[in-house]
Each structure stands twice: as C-alpha cells, then as structure tokens.
Scaffold this active site. Structure first.
Site, PDB file in Angstrom:
ATOM      1  CB  CYS A   1      -0.910   0.008   1.224  1.00 26.05           C
ATOM      2  SG  CYS A   1      -2.243   1.226   1.079  1.00 26.05           S
TER       3      CYS A   1
ATOM      4  CB  CYS B   1      -1.682   4.915   3.337  1.00 26.25           C
ATOM      5  SG  CYS B   1      -1.676   3.379   4.262  1.00 26.25           S
TER       6      CYS B   1
ATOM      7  CB  CYS C   1      -4.286   3.867  -0.163  1.00 23.90           C
ATOM      8  SG  CYS C   1      -4.717   3.708   1.583  1.00 23.90           S
TER       9      CYS C   1
ATOM     10  CE  LYS D   1      -7.842  -1.185   4.184  1.00 28.97           C
ATOM     11  NZ  LYS D   1      -6.434  -0.930   3.908  1.00 28.97           N
TER      12      LYS D   1
ATOM     13  CD  GLU E   1     -14.467  -3.825  -4.484  1.00 27.65           C
ATOM     14  OE1 GLU E   1     -13.444  -4.255  -5.044  1.00 27.65           O
ATOM     15  OE2 GLU E   1     -14.832  -2.629  -4.557  1.00 27.65           O
TER      16      GLU E   1
ATOM     17  CE  LYS F   1      -7.496  -3.691   7.256  1.00 33.75           C
ATOM     18  NZ  LYS F   1      -6.466  -2.994   6.603  1.00 33.75           N
TER      19      LYS F   1
ATOM     20  CB  SER G   1      -5.340  -1.537  14.976  1.00 38.57           C
ATOM     21  OG  SER G   1      -6.101  -0.674  14.153  1.00 38.57           O
TER      22      SER G   1
ATOM     23  CE1 TYR H   1      -1.491  -5.185  14.517  1.00 36.89           C
ATOM     24  CE2 TYR H   1      -3.890  -5.411  14.403  1.00 36.89           C
ATOM     25  CZ  TYR H   1      -2.699  -4.898  13.904  1.00 36.89           C
ATOM     26  OH  TYR H   1      -2.724  -4.110  12.775  1.00 36.89           O
TER      27      TYR H   1
HETATM   28  C1  PBG Z   1      -2.961   0.182   4.764  1.00 36.54           C
HETATM   29  C2  PBG Z   1      -3.569  -0.644   5.821  1.00 36.54           C
HETATM   30  C3  PBG Z   1      -4.409  -0.263   6.874  1.00 36.54           C
HETATM   31  C4  PBG Z   1      -4.599  -1.407   7.658  1.00 36.54           C
HETATM   32  C5  PBG Z   1      -3.907  -2.427   7.049  1.00 36.54           C
HETATM   33  N1  PBG Z   1      -3.302  -1.960   5.904  1.00 36.54           N
HETATM   34  C6  PBG Z   1      -4.938   1.049   7.260  1.00 36.54           C
HETATM   35  C7  PBG Z   1      -5.945   1.733   6.443  1.00 36.54           C
HETATM   36  O1  PBG Z   1      -6.447   1.251   5.444  1.00 36.54           O
HETATM   37  O2  PBG Z   1      -6.217   2.880   6.831  1.00 36.54           O
HETATM   38  C8  PBG Z   1      -5.381  -1.479   8.940  1.00 36.54           C
HETATM   39  C9  PBG Z   1      -4.928  -2.527   9.866  1.00 36.54           C
HETATM   40  C10 PBG Z   1      -5.414  -2.393  11.267  1.00 36.54           C
HETATM   41  O3  PBG Z   1      -6.211  -1.500  11.623  1.00 36.54           O
HETATM   42  O4  PBG Z   1      -4.999  -3.226  12.067  1.00 36.54           O
HETATM   43  N2  PBG Z   1      -3.803   0.728   3.840  1.00 36.54           N
END
Ligand code: PBG
Length: 404
Positions: free
Chosen positions: A196, A198, A206, A271, A309, A324, A350, A389
């Site tokens: 990615c 970002c 991104c 996502k 998707e 996700k 997270s 995690y």
């Molecule tokens: C990168 C990415 C993100 C996450 C994984 N890859 C952040 C986003 O899309 O803002 C999130 C992972 C997490 O919250 O544990 N684009």
C-alpha cells in the site's frame, strides 16, 4: 383468578409436560415450548407455570390453588437438538465434536518495522505491540516461532515520505531490508507483505493524487513496482491493501513477467472504510492528512458489493481473498466464503484488538476468553486464516486446548 373448573393439577402437569416433551423432541426451541405450555395453561384457566430446559431435561412447575408447587422433570431423549448440552459431551468428547477447528498454522502476525528505530519500542496505540528497528526485527520473528506462529505480515514505517511514496519500492527500503534480515536468519518463516502507499506518501492516501483525488490507474503502476520489489527481496506472498481497482491484475502481470509466477497474491478484497483502523493509523503514521478513504474503501452498509469486489479479485488472479475488519463483518465473511472457492482470510484489525485490551485492562471483561471467543467466531464464520495482533497468544491457547 383460580379456575372455575375443578382441576387436578397433577393431571394438568402430566398433560403440559407431555406436550412440552413432544415439542422438544421434534426440535422446537425452549421458548416455543414455553409459549405453548403457557397458552395451554391459560386455556384451562390455570396460573402461569415455570418452564426450564436444563441439560438433557425439561422441567415444568405449576402452582396448585392451595399454593403447593407441583413439578415434573422429564428426561429428553439422548439425541436431538440439545446434544451439546449433554454431560457425556463434555470434556474430551465435547472437543471431539467441535465443528470449527483452529490451528496455529492459520494465524498471521502483523509486524511493524520502523526504519528510524534501533531496538524495539512499545506502540502506545496498541498496548502489547511494538515497533521494531531493522536490527531487532528478528526478535519479533523468534517470539513468533517460540509461540508457534509461522506466518507474519510486514508493515513498514519509512524514514522518508514523498508525494508518490517512492520509498515503498526502494530496493533498500524498510520492508525490503526487513525481509532480507528475516530470511537470512529464518528462511522458513513465512513473510507476507502489505502492499500500500499510505505509509509512504506524505499526504497519507493509499495512492498517487491527482488534485485531491487518488488517481487509480497511476497508482497501479507504483503498487506493482512495490510488490515486485518485495518479492525480489524474498517475500513469500504479497497482500495489496490499497483497494484500487485492477491492482491484483497489475501486480500479477508484473510478477509473472519477472518469473515469479508461483508467488501468491492475497487481496484485501472487501476492505471497509472503518473506524476500527484508528490505532493502526497512529501506529503506522498513515492517517490521511486531509479527507478520508471513502473514495476507495467500501461503505459498511454494503453486503453485495463485497461479493462483487471478491469476484473482481478472483477474476484478476487473486489466490486468497480477504474481508477486513473481522468482528463487525462476520456476515460478510460467511457470505464470501460460501460464494468463493478461494481460501478466505479475515483481518482482525487494530481497533478490535485495542477494544479487547482496554476492556480487559479495565477489569470489565476476561481478556483471554474474549480473545479466544472472538477469534474462533471468525473461523466459524468461514475464514480459513486470520491476521491478528493476538496471534501468539492464540497459538498458545490452541496448543493448550482452550480452543481449536
Ligand atoms: C494500509 C492498511 C491499513 C490497515 C492495514 N493496511 C490502514 C488503512 O487502510 O487505513 C489497517 C490494519 C489495522 O487496523 O490493524 N492501507
């Protein structure tokens, strides 16, 4: 009001409990059984009774006009809907009958590598998680291996960011060097990389911007370059998380062209634009400096769009699909895993981790049991693998036999 009819409460009890027994035997749920019993009692002008399903038994209790309770307990047949409540299905037998199986093999641990760091530093937004310097990343791996975790996904925090995120595909970029360090010491440890922009762009989006919008097609080129550089450094699998249209095809084409036909792509297919990524963005320094990710991440209201998707990613050559976040999207995991033959990954993100951690630390819930139950619900929903995690703690819980 007592019945006008002269009622034999023992007979009435026989009658309602026989009815309850038959209903339960035919598979009715206890609340339905209770409803029917209460209705029958009402028809006879009798006061409401008490109805319970206790393991393997139905208990009905009535109060006779002189205030005496009359109670009957019926053993239910040993087959039928309440099989899992039976005493004999406890312990080892209960484990034998489990419908969902978990293995440490299906867990993936996220590792954050910071190019500016030496050693490791706790991540404030994610209690219990660390940023690792390139000199310390092997420590993260040896901790995984000690816990029984054999797969990771790498995230990089580069020293420098620019408008196009050029450090993302640098030959000696942070992720590329982390892969080399890990593979030199642990060649069998499985390394997936998050692909990615970002974390590498100074604006935190991104992809490459055109005005204030991300330019989808320009971004495809840099994503493919980035994925290739990861694989050239030794990555076993790449996982594009950017949500640009056509990125799986673009990455597949570049990898094939360079002789990496067998390197799999795990697509972050469904996502969602989620608030659950909050702690990650603080940890990875990847929050967008303006706007949000709604232009390329999915609307949480949508279900059918997830199927679309996934279908696009499958058609473009994805080897693994992903949903996700995980916990608030169990329905999407179920539907996508039913609809596609590809292996299904879920990412317990997270915010999900941080909520369990915080509630556990506040003494509001049992962190260990909530961790276990949450993870297994994702597998029950149809996922074949989980990025989490909690991977190390879960691997241990599986090995202890608490889940799996
Ligand atoms: C990168 C990415 C993100 C996450 C994984 N890859 C952040 C986003 O899309 O803002 C999130 C992972 C997490 O919250 O544990 N684009």
């Amino acid at each position: 009001m007592y019945p006008t009819l002269e009622l034999d409460y023992n007979k009435l009890l026989d009658m309602v409990s026989e009815m309850g027994y038959r209903l339960m035997k035919s598979g009715a749920e206890i609340y339905r059984v209770e409803e029917s019993i209460q209705r029958l009692l009402q028809a006879y002008g009798a006061p409401r009774g008490e109805v319970f399903a206790i393991p393997n038994c139905l208990m009905v209790s009535l109060t006779s006009p002189d205030g005496r309770p009359v109670t009957q307990i019926r053993r239910m047949p040993t087959h039928g809907t309440d099989i899992y409540l039976l005493e004999k299905y406890n312990g080892l037998c209960r484990r034998l009958c489990r419908e969902t199986r978990l293995s440490p093999d299906s867990l993936i641990y996220p590792i954050f590598v910071d190019e500016t760091l030496r050693g490791k530093r706790p991540i404030e937004a994610l209690p219990g998680q660390f940023h690792y310097g390139l000199d310390a990343v092997c420590e993260a791996v040896s901790d995984c291996l000690a816990a029984g975790v054999t797969h990771c996904i790498l995230f990089g925090l580069p020293r420098e960011k620019d408008a196009v995120g050029s450090s993302a595909w640098a030959k000696h970029g942070v992720v590329q060097e982390a892969i080399r360090a890990i593979k030199a010491k642990y060649p069998d440890f499985y390394v997936i990389t998050d692909v990615c922009m970002c974390e590498y762009t100074d604006h935190g989006h991104c992809g490459i911007l055109c005005g204030r919008e991300v330019d989808n097609d320009k971004t495809l080129e840099v994503l493919a370059k980035t994925a290739l550089s990861h694989v050239e450094a030794g990555a076993d699998m790449v996982a594009p998380s950017d949500m640009m249209d056509g990125r799986v095809a673009a990455i597949r084409a570049v990898l094939d062209e360079h002789g990496y036909e067998t390197t799999p792509i795990m697509a972050y297919s469904a996502k969602y634009a989620s608030a659950f990524y909050g702690p990650f963005r603080a940890a990875a320094g990847s929050a967008p400096s303006f706007g949000d990710r709604k232009g390329y991440q999915m609307d949480p209201h949508n279900r059918k769009e997830a199927l679309k998707e996934c279908a696009l990613d499958e058609a473009e050559g994805a080897d693994i699909l992903m949903v996700k976040p995980a916990l608030s999207y169990l329905d999407v995991i179920r539907e996508c895993s039913d609809a596609f033959d590809l292996p299904m990954c879920a990412y317990s993100v997270s915010g999900e981790y941080a909520m369990i951690k915080a509630a556990g630390a506040a003494g509001l819930v049992d962190e260990y049991r909530i961790m276990c139950e949450s993870a297994l619900s994702v597998f029950r929903a149809g996922a074949n693998m989980l990025i989490t995690y909690y991977a190390k703690e879960l691997a241990q819980a599986i090995q202890k036999g608490d889940i799996g």
